[in-house]
Design an enzyme around this catalytic site. Structure first.
Site, PDB file in Angstrom:
ATOM      1  N   GLU A 126       0.895  -1.560  -0.347  1.00  0.00           N
ATOM      2  CA  GLU A 126       0.359   0.020  -0.399  1.00  0.00           C
ATOM      3  C   GLU A 126       0.640   1.378   0.223  1.00  0.00           C
ATOM      4  O   GLU A 126       0.550   2.262   0.279  1.00  0.00           O
ATOM      5  CB  GLU A 126      -1.376   0.046   1.219  1.00  0.00           C
ATOM      6  CG  GLU A 126      -1.755  -1.159   1.145  1.00  0.00           C
ATOM      7  CD  GLU A 126      -2.641  -1.084  -0.026  1.00  0.00           C
ATOM      8  OE1 GLU A 126      -3.723  -0.007  -0.120  1.00  0.00           O
ATOM      9  OE2 GLU A 126      -3.511  -2.339  -0.243  1.00  0.00           O
ATOM     10  N   ASP A 216      -1.499  -2.294  -9.205  1.00  0.00           N
ATOM     11  CA  ASP A 216      -1.979  -3.208  -9.095  1.00  0.00           C
ATOM     12  C   ASP A 216      -2.542  -4.295 -10.347  1.00  0.00           C
ATOM     13  O   ASP A 216      -3.062  -3.269 -11.241  1.00  0.00           O
ATOM     14  CB  ASP A 216      -3.179  -2.781  -7.954  1.00  0.00           C
ATOM     15  CG  ASP A 216      -3.062  -2.157  -6.741  1.00  0.00           C
ATOM     16  OD1 ASP A 216      -2.070  -3.002  -5.972  1.00  0.00           O
ATOM     17  OD2 ASP A 216      -4.109  -2.176  -6.901  1.00  0.00           O
TER      18      ASP A 216
END
Length: 667
Positions: A126, A216
């Site tokens: 993250e 991602d």
């Protein structure tokens, strides 16, 4: 005018969390990961940097090892570079230094064993950064990591300076940092290929030599509408062809992140704590998140195009989720305490690995993605914590500790044995906040409270306010001519849930009275002990046997509300007997005393006491935003037991593991 090619490093992050459903793993493998990497292979769009999270790696190893074999063969040919990470995809900033180093060392060892590679680059989960991470990552053998360009811009660099690799340090240990281009992250794969090509060409013409994408892999078919756009609509094929065309013209060179990080350093930087833009918004509570959205829109709209102040307008740090969600904080602090206990007791491997799996990040936070709202992810964390603590407390008798378990400034009472682990909070109504039974592998108190989020429409707000907030996301979506990112989709739910008022935990008491008015069923609150402080009267009474033993403690409410006394008898196998005493004279005659039992799993509940009890049951349903839109999520069952105040006392027995509503408990 740049004469050389633009060096493009593309890092793709593939991840599924601990506890996710098998069908989700399977769907992403067959519908996203395989077609994405197969297309890259067909077009020879190499090299590419790849990160597979530990939970995903484990699942594929068990279900589709041929996929890993193919990746290993391409890695051996120098076509794929593997990036390390924390093994079970934790937020490294949320771990102790020892756990950080160990998680990274586990992952590097697994990549070495499975693929024969020495991974020195790291995918930072993250992209949550804290300055002291540099020393721990260096100690774990990491030479560089990727951070959003926002981190660099926020510490004073200009955008045209972000052309290459930088160096930071902590405690005398050095780490290299590669800036991820946020604009490219928003373009790929959501915009037409021509627009992306124009962007890359403009960067080259402006003299830029390096550009990095880190994002991602689930965006390439796992997010709503992207599968049809990326594959069915031909976006991926056209994009890879455009890369090859630019390479053939000498305008673009594909490189690994290791190659990008190996060039001369642009100098020393000290990025502040932070994460990517959306994460810094999500971690804020509702009022602050809405103020930030309005401020960002106003300031950005007034600024000239070349002086965007956006990166200097910051949200919060990831750890803000631990304050926003006590449910997350309890998991986090339980994992920290068990990790320390594990090291004190010789670090048995099965307990250490279970703690590592419990540190997987997804269940601890919430944004566009469900995270802490998803019961199956939270329960996977508690299952791993139960397995670890069961191993660490083998043959241990019942005992208790008085300590600040959740590190919020108030002491809790931690009762544990070889069979269960229970945390009681005198500062918050004497309630039971954790009730984990090792045999069952569950925390019966694991219920998420209903609360207002920034995207909930509050009926008390004016229409103008609601339209102003919603308009921000509508404008972003209207600008997207390709396919909308989940960040650009409608961000406000049609209705807000009724907040619970206090976090839902076991044995919370309220005094209520029903108004004597025809046609109304609303009950007014006479006294609310849910967030009231109780004091421990005397030392808890410990009885080590026979059987599993028990701890008996007596709690008294502090002044400010009518007197309420609670006696809790906690058995080592997880059974609990609670009695309540109060003064009827302190309360109106038509008052009822209610205790609330939010149950994450079925439990035997038996009411007792001098007065006749009543029971009500209702589902606990939250409304949460996800990548698919808004979802109602069943969190468990709220059982309420009530007695007339005139009775002066009441009692309840809880026996985890049984059918709901059945009397008694296991002996």
């Amino acid at each position: 005018m740049s004469r050389g090619p633009l060096r493009f490093a593309c890092a793709i992050h593939l991840h599924q969390p601990v506890g996710n459903f098998d069908h989700v793993f399977e769907d992403h493998l067959t519908g996203v990961y395989r077609p994405l990497l197969d297309a890259i292979h067909r077009h020879g769009a190499y090299p590419v940097s790849l990160h597979l999270s530990g939970p995903l790696l484990d699942w594929i190893e068990d279900h589709a090892p041929d996929f890993l074999d193919d990746l290993g063969a391409r890695a051996a040919e120098g076509r794929i570079e593997f990036l390390a990470s924390g093994r079970y995809e934790p937020i490294l900033a949320a771990l102790s230094p020892a756990d950080r180093v160990e998680q990274v060392e586990w992952m590097r060892a697994d990549l070495r064993r499975r693929f024969g590679v020495e991974a020195t680059g790291l995918w930072l989960t993250e992209r949550v950064w804290e300055p002291d991470l540099a020393a721990d990552l260096a100690r774990a053998g990491v030479e560089y990591t990727l951070l959003d360009d926002r981190h660099f811009l926020a510490c004073g660099l200009e955008r045209d300076e972000l052309d290459g690799v930088f160096t930071t340090e902590s405690g005398g240990e050095r780490l290299r940092l590669l800036p991820i281009d946020e604009r490219l992250r928003y373009l790929i794969p959501f915009r037409p290929v021509e627009e992306i090509g124009d962007f890359l060409a403009r960067r080259r013409r402006a003299g830029q030599r390096h550009i990095v994408l880190g994002d991602d892999g689930e965006k390439f078919g796992g997010w709503p509408d992207t599968r049809e756009w990326v594959y069915g609509g031909g976006w991926l094929e056209a994009f890879l062809e455009s890369l090859n065309t630019a390479r053939a013209r000498g305008e673009l060179e594909l490189v690994t992140t290791r190659e990008a990080a190996s060039g001369p350093s642009r100098g020393l930087v000290y990025p502040a704590m932070g994460a990517y833009r959306e994460m810094e918004e999500w971690t804020l509570p509702r009022p602050a998140a809405r103020r930030l959205a309005r401020l960002s829109a106003t300031v950005t709209g007034l600024a000239p195009a070349d002086t965007d102040p956006g990166p200097l307008i910051r949200g919060g740090h990831w750890k803000g989720f631990l304050r926003r969600y006590p449910e997350s904080n309890r998991m986090h602090k339980a994992a920290l305490r068990l990790s320390r206990l594990c090291r004190e007791r010789g670090d048995p491997p099965e307990a250490r690995r279970a703690i590592g799996r419990a540190q997987c990040n997804d269940a601890y936070w919430h944004g566009v993605f469900g995270g802490v709202y998803l019961p199956h992810l939270r329960r996977a964390v508690w299952r791993e914590l139960a397995a670890a603590e069961r191993r660490l407390r083998e043959d241990e008798g019942i005992a208790f500790e008085t300590l600040d378990f959740d590190l919020d400034g108030h002491d809790e009472i931690w009762i544990h044995s070889a069979r269960s682990s229970i945390v009681i909070s005198p500062a918050r109504g004497g309630a039971i906040e954790i009730l984990t039974v090792f045999r069952d592998g569950v925390n019966y108190a694991d219920v998420l409270s209903r609360r207002l989020e920034a995207y909930h429409r509050d009926p008390s707000e004016s229409g103008a306010t609601r339209e102003g907030d919603a308009g921000l996301s509508r404008g972003a979506q209207a600008r997207n001519d390709g396919v909308a990112s989940v960040h650009d989709r409608a961000s406000e739910a049609s209705a807000a849930p009724v907040p619970d008022g206090a976090p839902l935990v076991l044995l919370q008491e309220i005094a209520l009275v029903t108004p004597n008015r025809p046609g109304t069923r609303e009950r007014s609150v006479v006294a609310d002990w849910r967030s009231h402080r109780f004091r421990l009267a005397g030392v808890p009474d410990l009885d080590p046997g026979p059987g599993s033993g028990r701890v008996r403690l007596h709690l008294e409410s502090e002044p400010g509300l009518p007197r309420l006394e609670k006696t809790l008898e906690v058995h080592g196998d997880g059974r609990i007997e609670a009695t309540f005493d109060w003064s009827p004279a302190d309360l109106p005659g038509d008052t009822v005393i209610v205790t609330r039992l939010p149950l994450a799993h079925p439990m035997r509940v038996e009411a007792g006491g001098a007065g006749e009890s009543r029971e009500s049951r209702a589902r606990i349903v939250t409304v949460a935003r996800s990548e698919r839109g808004f979802e109602e999520i069943d969190q468990g069952e709220l059982v309420e037991l009530s007695w007339p105040a005139a009775a002066g006392s009441a009692g309840v027995r809880l026996a985890p593991g049984g059918d709901p509503g059945a009397a008694g408990g296991p002996e």
